[in-house]
Design a protein around this motif. Structure first.
Motif, PDB file in Angstrom:
ATOM      1  N   MET A   1     -45.207 -19.494  20.786  1.00  0.00           N
ATOM      2  CA  MET A   1     -44.264 -19.499  19.667  1.00  0.00           C
ATOM      3  C   MET A   1     -43.285 -20.657  19.842  1.00  0.00           C
ATOM      4  O   MET A   1     -42.750 -20.849  20.944  1.00  0.00           O
ATOM      5  CB  MET A   1     -43.493 -18.171  19.621  1.00  0.00           C
ATOM      6  N   PRO A   2     -43.034 -21.454  18.794  1.00  0.00           N
ATOM      7  CA  PRO A   2     -42.083 -22.566  18.935  1.00  0.00           C
ATOM      8  C   PRO A   2     -40.674 -22.065  19.206  1.00  0.00           C
ATOM      9  O   PRO A   2     -40.317 -20.942  18.846  1.00  0.00           O
ATOM     10  CB  PRO A   2     -42.180 -23.279  17.581  1.00  0.00           C
ATOM     11  N   THR A 204     -30.256 -15.798  34.299  1.00  0.00           N
ATOM     12  CA  THR A 204     -31.182 -15.244  35.287  1.00  0.00           C
ATOM     13  C   THR A 204     -32.603 -15.727  35.017  1.00  0.00           C
ATOM     14  O   THR A 204     -33.343 -16.079  35.943  1.00  0.00           O
ATOM     15  CB  THR A 204     -31.125 -13.710  35.279  1.00  0.00           C
ATOM     16  N   TRP A 205     -32.984 -15.745  33.738  1.00  0.00           N
ATOM     17  CA  TRP A 205     -34.344 -16.183  33.386  1.00  0.00           C
ATOM     18  C   TRP A 205     -34.557 -17.634  33.830  1.00  0.00           C
ATOM     19  O   TRP A 205     -35.585 -17.947  34.440  1.00  0.00           O
ATOM     20  CB  TRP A 205     -34.559 -16.055  31.883  1.00  0.00           C
ATOM     21  N   HIS A 206     -33.590 -18.485  33.520  1.00  0.00           N
ATOM     22  CA  HIS A 206     -33.778 -19.898  33.881  1.00  0.00           C
ATOM     23  C   HIS A 206     -33.908 -20.084  35.386  1.00  0.00           C
ATOM     24  O   HIS A 206     -34.771 -20.833  35.863  1.00  0.00           O
ATOM     25  CB  HIS A 206     -32.635 -20.764  33.371  1.00  0.00           C
ATOM     26  N   PHE A 207     -33.025 -19.425  36.162  1.00  0.00           N
ATOM     27  CA  PHE A 207     -32.986 -19.672  37.606  1.00  0.00           C
ATOM     28  C   PHE A 207     -33.953 -18.799  38.404  1.00  0.00           C
ATOM     29  O   PHE A 207     -34.051 -18.961  39.624  1.00  0.00           O
ATOM     30  CB  PHE A 207     -31.561 -19.498  38.124  1.00  0.00           C
ATOM     31  N   ALA A 208     -34.650 -17.884  37.736  1.00  0.00           N
ATOM     32  CA  ALA A 208     -35.622 -17.040  38.449  1.00  0.00           C
ATOM     33  C   ALA A 208     -36.677 -17.913  39.123  1.00  0.00           C
ATOM     34  O   ALA A 208     -37.205 -18.849  38.525  1.00  0.00           O
ATOM     35  CB  ALA A 208     -36.289 -16.072  37.482  1.00  0.00           C
ATOM     36  N   GLY A 209     -36.956 -17.615  40.384  1.00  0.00           N
ATOM     37  CA  GLY A 209     -37.940 -18.390  41.120  1.00  0.00           C
ATOM     38  C   GLY A 209     -37.392 -19.633  41.775  1.00  0.00           C
ATOM     39  O   GLY A 209     -38.143 -20.393  42.388  1.00  0.00           O
ATOM     40  N   THR A 210     -36.077 -19.857  41.667  1.00  0.00           N
ATOM     41  CA  THR A 210     -35.434 -21.008  42.311  1.00  0.00           C
ATOM     42  C   THR A 210     -34.579 -20.507  43.473  1.00  0.00           C
ATOM     43  O   THR A 210     -34.525 -19.308  43.768  1.00  0.00           O
ATOM     44  CB  THR A 210     -34.553 -21.781  41.321  1.00  0.00           C
ATOM     45  N   SER A 211     -33.872 -21.423  44.098  1.00  0.00           N
ATOM     46  CA  SER A 211     -32.994 -21.058  45.219  1.00  0.00           C
ATOM     47  C   SER A 211     -31.622 -20.585  44.749  1.00  0.00           C
ATOM     48  O   SER A 211     -30.740 -20.315  45.577  1.00  0.00           O
ATOM     49  CB  SER A 211     -32.829 -22.250  46.168  1.00  0.00           C
ATOM     50  N   THR A 212     -31.420 -20.481  43.441  1.00  0.00           N
ATOM     51  CA  THR A 212     -30.135 -20.040  42.880  1.00  0.00           C
ATOM     52  C   THR A 212     -30.152 -18.549  42.595  1.00  0.00           C
ATOM     53  O   THR A 212     -31.040 -18.058  41.880  1.00  0.00           O
ATOM     54  CB  THR A 212     -29.807 -20.799  41.581  1.00  0.00           C
ATOM     55  N   GLU A 236     -38.033 -10.261  28.006  1.00  0.00           N
ATOM     56  CA  GLU A 236     -39.366 -10.204  27.396  1.00  0.00           C
ATOM     57  C   GLU A 236     -39.390 -11.014  26.103  1.00  0.00           C
ATOM     58  O   GLU A 236     -40.379 -11.677  25.787  1.00  0.00           O
ATOM     59  CB  GLU A 236     -39.754  -8.753  27.128  1.00  0.00           C
ATOM     60  N   GLY A 237     -38.291 -10.955  25.359  1.00  0.00           N
ATOM     61  CA  GLY A 237     -38.203 -11.760  24.146  1.00  0.00           C
ATOM     62  C   GLY A 237     -38.173 -13.248  24.438  1.00  0.00           C
ATOM     63  O   GLY A 237     -38.791 -14.046  23.722  1.00  0.00           O
ATOM     64  N   VAL A 238     -37.459 -13.622  25.505  1.00  0.00           N
ATOM     65  CA  VAL A 238     -37.426 -15.034  25.905  1.00  0.00           C
ATOM     66  C   VAL A 238     -38.831 -15.515  26.258  1.00  0.00           C
ATOM     67  O   VAL A 238     -39.217 -16.652  25.921  1.00  0.00           O
ATOM     68  CB  VAL A 238     -36.459 -15.230  27.099  1.00  0.00           C
ATOM     69  N   ASP A 239     -39.597 -14.675  26.909  1.00  0.00           N
ATOM     70  CA  ASP A 239     -40.967 -15.042  27.293  1.00  0.00           C
ATOM     71  C   ASP A 239     -41.806 -15.485  26.094  1.00  0.00           C
ATOM     72  O   ASP A 239     -42.712 -16.324  26.230  1.00  0.00           O
ATOM     73  CB  ASP A 239     -41.664 -13.867  27.983  1.00  0.00           C
ATOM     74  N   CYS A 244     -44.026 -20.984  29.905  1.00  0.00           N
ATOM     75  CA  CYS A 244     -44.486 -20.243  31.089  1.00  0.00           C
ATOM     76  C   CYS A 244     -43.684 -18.945  31.198  1.00  0.00           C
ATOM     77  O   CYS A 244     -42.585 -18.936  31.780  1.00  0.00           O
ATOM     78  CB  CYS A 244     -44.311 -21.076  32.352  1.00  0.00           C
ATOM     79  N   PRO A 245     -44.173 -17.835  30.644  1.00  0.00           N
ATOM     80  CA  PRO A 245     -43.454 -16.559  30.725  1.00  0.00           C
ATOM     81  C   PRO A 245     -43.208 -16.152  32.180  1.00  0.00           C
ATOM     82  O   PRO A 245     -43.992 -16.472  33.072  1.00  0.00           O
ATOM     83  CB  PRO A 245     -44.400 -15.579  30.023  1.00  0.00           C
ATOM     84  N   LYS A 246     -42.103 -15.421  32.405  1.00  0.00           N
ATOM     85  CA  LYS A 246     -41.735 -15.038  33.771  1.00  0.00           C
ATOM     86  C   LYS A 246     -41.834 -13.541  34.036  1.00  0.00           C
ATOM     87  O   LYS A 246     -41.792 -13.125  35.199  1.00  0.00           O
ATOM     88  CB  LYS A 246     -40.321 -15.536  34.087  1.00  0.00           C
TER      89      LYS A 246
END
Length: 329
Positions: A1-2, A204-212, A236-239, A244-246
């Motif tokens: 989805m754009p 949280t979504w942006h930094f998930a999987g990082t060192s932050t 889930e909506g952000v995904d 790349c959904p998280k």
């Protein structure tokens, strides 16, 4: 989805800078993200969300927007400005002290009901419908009643989510996270106020999987942690918009409720001391509902050694609340 469209409201990027005196005192490398300086309706994080929400309002051809919140709502102030810019009628159901039913009504008074944000709402033409204090569901019911009345008047009404907390709001703070990381990389901890959830979710979504590690300091007494469930749903909506959904779960969200005090909208002793601390150390003002309590949390976490290294505090704005007549010194 754009990616969702947006309309320009805020001046970006907002500044980010180091707090030298407090860094030395606390033994951390402390920085601040100045969303109090968005240049829109006296600043605050809600302007980022409204860029996407107002695009949706306009796309739907709405002629009126109905919101709800505490009488000193920062979101309603900025929503009123956005609606005024686009010639859209704006109404809001408000209470002095809306509260979680599970937590009960706070005994202490909320900040002053008749000036500060309220005065700005009046200047912007927001129609405030003041209801007796009750739980959040009763406030939503008043909002629905206003919507029904405007429907009968022939308006095409847009029901605005509380605090702009929606997938659009969360997406706005995914973009805000990208902005902050580009300004100051290698953040170890990010501390922000958390209330209706979309600011906390997007970061949280942006930094998930990082060192932050993102820590949200709750402004709401949420003993059952229902807010975390809401944030998972927002993520889930952000995904849906992400390449790349998280698939975030409840375990991905760090929400602390230890600095709420008496309740939502009620200044706390620790929060007021934190406001004074930052003002007298760095000349920066916070508000008593959100950022003051969040900074109180940051001070305690630093003292306890729970946060270290480079720490970014996200200033969410809300300064007009300092001028409410019943805000304690």
């Amino acid at each position: 989805m754009p990616a969702p469209p947006k309309v320009p409201l805020v001046l970006l990027p907002t500044p980010i800078h180091r707090l030298d005196r407090l860094s030395e005192e606390l033994g951390i490398d402390l920085w601040i993200k100045r969303d109090d300086m968005t240049g829109f309706a006296l600043g605050g994080n809600k302007g980022r969300k409204l860029e996407y929400l107002m695009a949706d309002v306009l796309a739907k051809g709405s002629t009126a927007v109905v919101a709800c919140g505490a009488v000193q709502s920062n979101f309603i102030r900025q929503l009123g400005a956005a609606c005024a810019m686009h010639g859209i009628r704006c109404a809001a159901a408000v209470m002095d002290r809306p509260y979680y039913a599970a937590a009960g009504k706070p005994e202490k008074a909320a900040i002053g009901p008749r000036n500060a944000n309220v005065r700005i709402d009046e200047l912007l033409g927001v129609e405030l419908h003041h209801a007796e204090d009750g739980d959040w569901q009763s406030l939503y019911d008043v909002q629905d009643g206003i919507i029904r009345r405007l429907d009968t008047e022939g308006h095409h009404v847009y029901k605005m989510p509380i605090g702009g907390s929606s997938v659009f709001g969360a997406w706005a703070f995914v973009q805000a996270g990208i902005e902050a990381a580009s300004q100051r990389p290698e953040i170890n901890y990010l501390v922000t106020s958390s209330s209706s959830g979309s600011t906390h979710t997007g970061l949280t979504w942006h930094f998930a999987g990082t060192s932050t590690t993102v820590i949200g300091i709750s402004a709401d007494p949420d003993p059952e942690f229902e807010l975390v469930d809401d944030m998972v749903e927002l993520a889930e909506g952000v995904d849906q918009y992400a390449e790349c959904p998280k698939a975030l779960t409840k375990d991905d969200f760090d929400l602390r409720i230890d600095w709420v005090g008496e309740g939502y909208g009620v200044p706390s002793d620790k929060g007021m001391r934190a406001i004074e601390k930052l003002a007298r150390s760095e000349g920066i003002l916070l508000d008593p509902v959100y950022s003051g309590k969040a900074f109180a949390g940051l001070l305690d976490l630093a003292a306890q050694g729970e946060i270290s290294g480079r720490v970014l505090f996200w200033h969410t704005g809300g300064i007009p609340a300092l001028f409410a007549s019943e805000c304690p010194n």
